[in-house]
Design a protein around this motif. Structure first.
Motif, short mmCIF file in Angstrom:
data_model
loop_
_atom_site.label_atom_id
_atom_site.label_comp_id
_atom_site.label_asym_id
_atom_site.label_seq_id
_atom_site.Cartn_x
_atom_site.Cartn_y
_atom_site.Cartn_z
N GLY A 354 0.79 -1.22 0.00
CA GLY A 354 0.00 0.00 0.00
C GLY A 354 0.82 1.26 0.00
N ARG A 355 0.62 2.10 0.98
CA ARG A 355 1.13 3.47 0.98
C ARG A 355 2.62 3.55 1.27
N PRO A 356 3.24 4.66 0.82
CA PRO A 356 4.69 4.82 1.03
C PRO A 356 5.10 4.85 2.49
N ARG A 357 4.14 5.18 3.37
CA ARG A 357 4.55 5.31 4.77
C ARG A 357 4.82 3.96 5.43
N VAL A 358 4.56 2.88 4.71
CA VAL A 358 4.91 1.57 5.26
C VAL A 358 6.14 1.00 4.56
N ARG A 359 6.95 1.89 3.99
CA ARG A 359 8.17 1.43 3.30
C ARG A 359 9.06 0.61 4.24
N GLN A 360 9.16 1.06 5.48
CA GLN A 360 9.99 0.32 6.44
C GLN A 360 9.45 -1.08 6.65
N ALA A 361 8.11 -1.19 6.75
CA ALA A 361 7.51 -2.52 6.92
C ALA A 361 7.79 -3.40 5.70
N GLU A 362 7.75 -2.81 4.52
CA GLU A 362 8.03 -3.57 3.31
C GLU A 362 9.45 -4.12 3.33
N GLN A 363 10.41 -3.26 3.69
CA GLN A 363 11.80 -3.71 3.70
C GLN A 363 12.04 -4.78 4.77
N ARG A 364 11.41 -4.63 5.91
CA ARG A 364 11.56 -5.65 6.94
C ARG A 364 10.95 -6.98 6.50
N TYR A 365 9.82 -6.87 5.83
CA TYR A 365 9.20 -8.10 5.34
C TYR A 365 10.08 -8.79 4.31
N MET A 366 10.61 -8.04 3.34
CA MET A 366 11.47 -8.63 2.32
C MET A 366 12.77 -9.14 2.94
N GLN A 367 13.23 -8.49 3.99
CA GLN A 367 14.39 -9.01 4.72
C GLN A 367 14.08 -10.39 5.29
N ALA A 368 12.88 -10.53 5.85
CA ALA A 368 12.47 -11.83 6.39
C ALA A 368 12.34 -12.87 5.29
N VAL A 369 11.84 -12.46 4.11
CA VAL A 369 11.74 -13.39 2.98
C VAL A 369 13.13 -13.86 2.56
N ASN A 370 14.08 -12.93 2.51
CA ASN A 370 15.44 -13.30 2.12
C ASN A 370 16.09 -14.23 3.15
N LEU A 371 15.83 -13.96 4.43
CA LEU A 371 16.35 -14.87 5.46
C LEU A 371 15.72 -16.24 5.35
N LEU A 372 14.43 -16.27 5.00
CA LEU A 372 13.76 -17.55 4.80
C LEU A 372 14.35 -18.28 3.60
N ALA A 373 14.66 -17.51 2.54
CA ALA A 373 15.30 -18.13 1.38
C ALA A 373 16.65 -18.73 1.75
N GLU A 374 17.39 -18.03 2.61
CA GLU A 374 18.66 -18.58 3.07
C GLU A 374 18.46 -19.89 3.81
N LYS A 375 17.43 -19.94 4.66
CA LYS A 375 17.14 -21.18 5.37
C LYS A 375 16.79 -22.30 4.40
N ALA A 376 16.04 -21.96 3.35
CA ALA A 376 15.65 -22.98 2.38
C ALA A 376 16.87 -23.52 1.64
N VAL A 377 17.77 -22.63 1.24
CA VAL A 377 18.99 -23.07 0.56
C VAL A 377 19.82 -23.95 1.48
N ASN A 378 19.95 -23.53 2.74
CA ASN A 378 20.72 -24.33 3.70
C ASN A 378 20.07 -25.70 3.93
#
Length: 485
Positions: A354-378
């Motif tokens: 949604g709105r730009p004011r949740v940009r921080q939430a978006e980045q934190r969420y994508m950070q969690a997705v990337n960490l999950l991807a790391e777990k999947a690769v491992n």
């Protein structure tokens, strides 16, 4: 149209707010959750029953304790098997029961968050009208009602995550019990083998002493026989100490004490399987069944909801999102990248931010997705590594059984014949005996290593290995964060 006075306006607003508040409380009360009959254990019981074919129980009543004790006592009456050791641990390990208590705590938190805020009433001697005080209290209650749905969803996600955590803890205890069992039985088998060799060496040493007294055996050969027997005595003592250590480790993981300590272990490890397991779909099984990946997935979803990111738009392959997904085909004992075969997938939802004011939430969420991807690769890597260790240890143990031990027995038998014919001296015969003993001990170690690798392969597919997943590290599930959007 008649204009209302300030007092009448406040009275009408107060009446409307009261009606709305009562309606809201009625709706929330209708949706309130209640405690489950088994304290949330149904998913854990179902998962463990399917994955391990074992019974689990959260001991929360005298009846539960009586049933668990009866099952444990029945299993301990017979020589213990690996599966029986795992079952005893799942019923008696108090640390595991503490994890089940944590699940009960999580359910209580979920129930508390599903209920509306408790109304508060106060009487104070103030100069302002009573209606103004009531309006202030209603505003506070409305804020609690606004955040109620988000807090309920987050608490429900946390409860589901706690169920997965309880399942992971169960798998961890099962893997620990199986490892401890194989080590304890292998140590006992080593003691038995060395004891047999020691008894033979003792008889030989006594015979050498008698021959020495008659002059048929010189002093050097007598000394060699005696030191051979002394070395074996020391090896047996060392093996017995190690067997005691391994047995106590098994006792700890099974949670036994008192009369239960009199259980009997078999004399030897199980035979090797006729055929080893193949690599086919090991990686995909790890993606589909590993509990730590499911826990991380719920972390991602709870993080999104805690920031109000609740509209799912599509699903993505977490490996594709990180640019590391490959299509692979299983050939023999290892995968090869050739554009065909099966695709490894592990999907997570993408949320509309949604709105730009949740940009921080978006980045934190994508950070969690990337960490999950790391777990999947491992997880994929760990599955491949565990399989290759499993296959290598199988080949080594089978090589000892088929080749090394039979040849060592032939060499020793022929050496005895030559010694009796005075074609070789006692030193050569003792050298062959030492090498035969070492081959037998190494064979037991190889078989133990195979069964440990077998356990690790199961843990790499289901979870419950040595590495503990991170629980609750991503989400700050508070009402303020949920209210932000």
């Amino acid at each position: 149209m008649k204009l209302l006075s300030a007092t009448e306006l406040r009275s009408n607003v107060t009446t409307a707010l009261r009606a709305g508040l009562l309606a809201g409380f009625a709706a929330l009360l209708a949706g309130c959750r209640t405690f489950s009959p088994d304290g949330g254990m149904s998913p854990v019981v179902g998962f463990i029953g399917q994955a391990l074919n074992k019974d689990v129980v959260a001991v929360r009543s005298p009846e539960d304790d009586l049933w668990a004790r009866g099952a444990v006592e029945s299993l301990l009456k017979r020589p213990l098997t690996a599966d029986a050791a795992v079952q005893v641990a799942l019923l008696s390990n108090r640390g595991l029961q503490a994890d089940y208590n944590e699940l009960g705590i999580s359910e209580a938190v979920m129930i508390a968050n599903s209920r509306p805020p408790v109304p508060t009433f106060s009487i104070s001697n103030v100069s302002t009208p009573l209606e103004l005080d009531i309006e202030r209290q209603i505003v506070v209650a409305i804020l609690g009602l606004i955040t109620q749905p988000a807090r309920t969803k987050i608490a429900a996600d946390r409860f589901t995550q706690a169920q997965l955590k309880a399942a992971w803890a169960t798998l961890r205890v099962a893997a620990e019990a199986r490892r401890a069992y194989y080590r304890a039985v292998a140590a006992r088998e080593t003691v038995s083998a060395l004891t047999r060799f020691k008894e033979a060496a003792e008889a030989t040493a006594k015979l050498a002493k008698q021959l020495g007294e008659t002059g048929a055996l010189n002093e050097l050969d007598q000394a060699r026989q005696q030191v051979f027997y002394a070395d074996l005595t020391a090896q047996v003592a060392t093996a017995q100490r190690q067997a005691m250590v391994e047995r106590e480790q098994l006792v700890r993981v099974m949670g036994l004490w008192g009369y239960d300590l009199n259980f009997t272990l078999p004399a030897a490890l199980p035979r090797l399987p006729g055929k080893p397991r193949t690599l086919s779909r090991v990686e995909q099984e790890a993606m589909d069944r590993r509990v730590d990946l499911q826990i991380a997935l719920f972390e991602v979803e709870a993080l999104a909801k805690s920031f109000g990111l609740t509209r799912k738009t599509r699903f993505i392959n977490v490996l594709d999102a990180s640019g590391i997904s490959k299509t692979q085909k299983d050939k023999g004992d290892g995968p090869s990248v050739d554009g065909g075969g099966f695709s490894i997938e592990f999907q997570v939802p993408i949320f509309d931010f949604g709105r730009p004011r949740v940009r921080q939430a978006e980045q934190r969420y994508m950070q969690a997705v990337n960490l999950l991807a790391e777990k999947a690769v491992n997880a994929r890597s760990e599955a491949r590594e565990a399989y290759r260790s499993y296959r290598a240890t199988y080949d080594i143990a089978a090589h000892f059984q088929r080749e090394v031990l039979p040849l060592r027995q032939i060499i020793f038998d022929q050496s005895k014949l030559q010694a009796n014919a005075m074609l070789i001296d006692v030193f050569a015969l003792l050298t062959e005996a030492r090498e035969r003993i070492a081959a037998n001990v190494n064979s037991i170690d190889a078989k133990r290593n195979f069964w440990l690798a077998y356990t690790e392969l199961g843990a790499s597919v289901l979870g419950g290995g040595n590495a503990s997943p991170e629980f609750g590290g991503m989400v700050a599930a508070d009402a303020g964060a949920a209210q932000e959007n």
